[in-house]
Design an enzyme around this catalytic site. Structure first.
Site, PDB file in Angstrom:
ATOM      1  N   HIS A 299      62.687 -54.801  50.761  1.00 42.87           N
ATOM      2  CA  HIS A 299      63.360 -54.908  49.468  1.00 42.87           C
ATOM      3  C   HIS A 299      63.615 -56.370  49.157  1.00 42.87           C
ATOM      4  O   HIS A 299      63.896 -57.151  50.064  1.00 42.87           O
ATOM      5  CB  HIS A 299      64.690 -54.144  49.478  1.00 42.87           C
ATOM      6  CG  HIS A 299      65.213 -53.885  48.115  1.00 42.87           C
ATOM      7  ND1 HIS A 299      66.005 -54.793  47.448  1.00 42.87           N
ATOM      8  CD2 HIS A 299      65.013 -52.849  47.269  1.00 42.87           C
ATOM      9  CE1 HIS A 299      66.285 -54.308  46.253  1.00 42.87           C
ATOM     10  NE2 HIS A 299      65.701 -53.138  46.103  1.00 42.87           N
ATOM     11  N   ASP A 356      63.319 -45.280  48.438  1.00 41.18           N
ATOM     12  CA  ASP A 356      62.140 -44.425  48.290  1.00 41.18           C
ATOM     13  C   ASP A 356      61.679 -43.793  49.599  1.00 41.18           C
ATOM     14  O   ASP A 356      60.835 -42.901  49.585  1.00 41.18           O
ATOM     15  CB  ASP A 356      60.988 -45.225  47.671  1.00 41.18           C
ATOM     16  CG  ASP A 356      61.280 -45.608  46.240  1.00 41.18           C
ATOM     17  OD1 ASP A 356      61.847 -44.769  45.529  1.00 41.18           O
ATOM     18  OD2 ASP A 356      60.950 -46.732  45.835  1.00 41.18           O
TER      19      ASP A 356
END
Ligand code: ACO
Length: 416
Positions: A299, A356
């Protein structure tokens, strides 16, 4: 705390003002940099660029914390519904009982589509990806909304997006268009619209409703991510809300952003199909000559656990256990996570599971197929996109227009 930074370029001294946020995150305001020095900054991917001041959500990437309007995500997930969270994100405060009732009732008022939308939808080939269809129909919706009241735009979108999502899903599986049930809350209605079968009443399962509520909340906002920035950027050009949200959906669709949820399950299925050799896939992800990446890992902001991934993992485990399902994909995901988190490559680069990684497992347990995963993400992200569009308008942010460093030809003449 300094209010200016001093610096030298080629022997000349300059001062630039500093901007501080609530948690003392600091930025050098470079808006006068070019005028005073002739330089611009160079920051591909905006890795070090703050584009606005915002009060909607806050991420502490080092600590792995996420706040919506000041409230920790861990508290919101246990104490609020998705619709309360949407109100909070859009309006800045949690609703009281009367405000929540009125908000929900107003959304229900717009719980229908113009018949022209249905006609247009009937002409869209069924093999198109649901995200493309959702984005196109959201853009078109604007034309068929008569409400002149500005605030109603947000309610229209909250009401109509779930209907569009259900319409797309039902056509894919050969079911007739959905029926709205005005007696149900937002999430229960969403489930009924998706899964009800003609001549059979749909039975709500509180385990599933709860999991759907939670996964929508986890997606509700995430400061200046790619799709939200897209929405703000369009809005800054005075593009309308619906078109801006439609563009945000297109940005979300990408596999490095919201499309990762579909890509994660596809990757896990591939691993399982090819014999489940986790180590081999981790080596593949580390190999710089191989374009493969471990989907659902990494991320831009979190350099510690993504708190949403931690919650999503618990929600997935909890619902799968309560529903009595055995899911080899969940077991594989947990083993893959464990293995990656012990690998020096992932440790050094601070790559952790993101939202996710586990969300697709929850969607699958709910009964939502892979091709609809990113649509579900869009339903969850809608309040965030709208709040940012609204905030950008209220802030009167200038039109977004970056500069570049040109590396093409020098001026030349056509030889003929
Ligand atoms: N697998 C393997 N290596 C990775 C991964 C991964 N998932 N993610 C990052 N890396 C490596 C990169 O190769 C790079 O290595 P290098 O420094 O040796 O070149 C380093 O880690 C830094 O990665 P960047 O791509 O520079 O980080 P950035 O912040 O630009 O990208 C992103 C973040 C796009 C999320 C990235 O981690 C990624 O591609 N992850 C997989 C896709 C994914 O899960 N996306 C969903 C993100 S969450 C969301 O949008 C909802």
């Amino acid at each position: 705390m300094c209010s200016v930074v001093n610096f030298n370029i080629n022997g000349y001294h300059y001062k630039l003002p500093v901007v501080y946020g609530t948690f003392y995150e600091k930025a050098i305001n470079i808006s006068q940099l070019r005028d005073s020095t002739g330089f611009i900054t160079f920051d591909p991917g905006f890795k070090n660029t703050g584009i606005t001041k915002s009060s909607i959500s806050f991420i502490d990437g080092e600590k792995g914390e996420l706040l919506y309007r000041g409230y920790p995500i861990e508290q919101i997930i246990n104490k609020c519904s998705f619709i309360e969270t949407s109100y909070l994100i859009l309006n800045g405060e949690l609703p009281n009982t009367a405000q929540l009732k009125s908000f929900s009732e107003k959304i229900k008022k717009f719980n229908h589509l113009h018949k022209e939308i249905n006609k247009i939808f009937d002409h869209i080939p069924n093999f198109y990806h649901p995200m493309g269809i959702l984005s196109s129909l959201t853009y078109i919706l604007d034309t068929f909304i008569n409400s002149l009241q500005k605030e109603d735009m947000y309610l229209h979108l909250l009401a109509k997006l779930p209907i569009l999502a259900a319409l797309i899903y039902r056509k894919k599986v050969g079911l007739p268009p959905p029926h709205v049930n005005p007696h149900l809350d937002y999430t229960s209605n969403l489930l009924e619209m998706f899964f009800s079968i003609p001549n059979k009443s749909y039975e709500q399962n509180p385990i599933i409703t709860d999991a759907l509520n939670k996964i929508l909340i986890l997606h509700a906002d995430h400061e200046q991510n790619c799709s939200t920035t897209t929405v703000r950027l369009l809005g800054s050009a005075d593009t309308g809300l619906f078109s801006s949200i439609s563009a945000g959906m297109s940005a979300l669709w990408g596999r490095l952003h919201g499309g990762a949820n579909q890509a994660v399950i596809e990757m896990l299925e591939d691993i399982l199909r090819s014999g489940g050799n986790i180590k081999k896939w981790i080596e593949k992800a580390k190999n710089k000559k191989d374009p493969f990446r471990l989907m659902g890992f990494g991320h831009r902001i979190y350099k510690n656990f993504d708190p949403r991934a931690k919650i999503a993992k618990k929600v997935a485990e909890n619902m799968i256990q309560k529903l009595g399902i055995s899911d080899p994909i969940l077991e594989l995901a947990k083993n893959l996570e464990k293995e990656a988190l012990q690998d020096p490559y992932f440790v050094e680069k601070k790559l952790y599971p993101n939202i996710d990684f586990y969300s697709g497992i929850i969607y699958q347990a709910i009964g939502i197929p892979k091709y609809m995963f990113t649509v579900m993400f869009a339903l969850g992200r809608l309040p965030g996109w709208m709040a940012h569009w609204k905030e950008m308008k209220n802030n009167k942010d200038p039109i977004g227009r970056p500069r570049q460093i040109y590396i093409g030809y020098k001026k030349r003449n056509i030889q003929k």
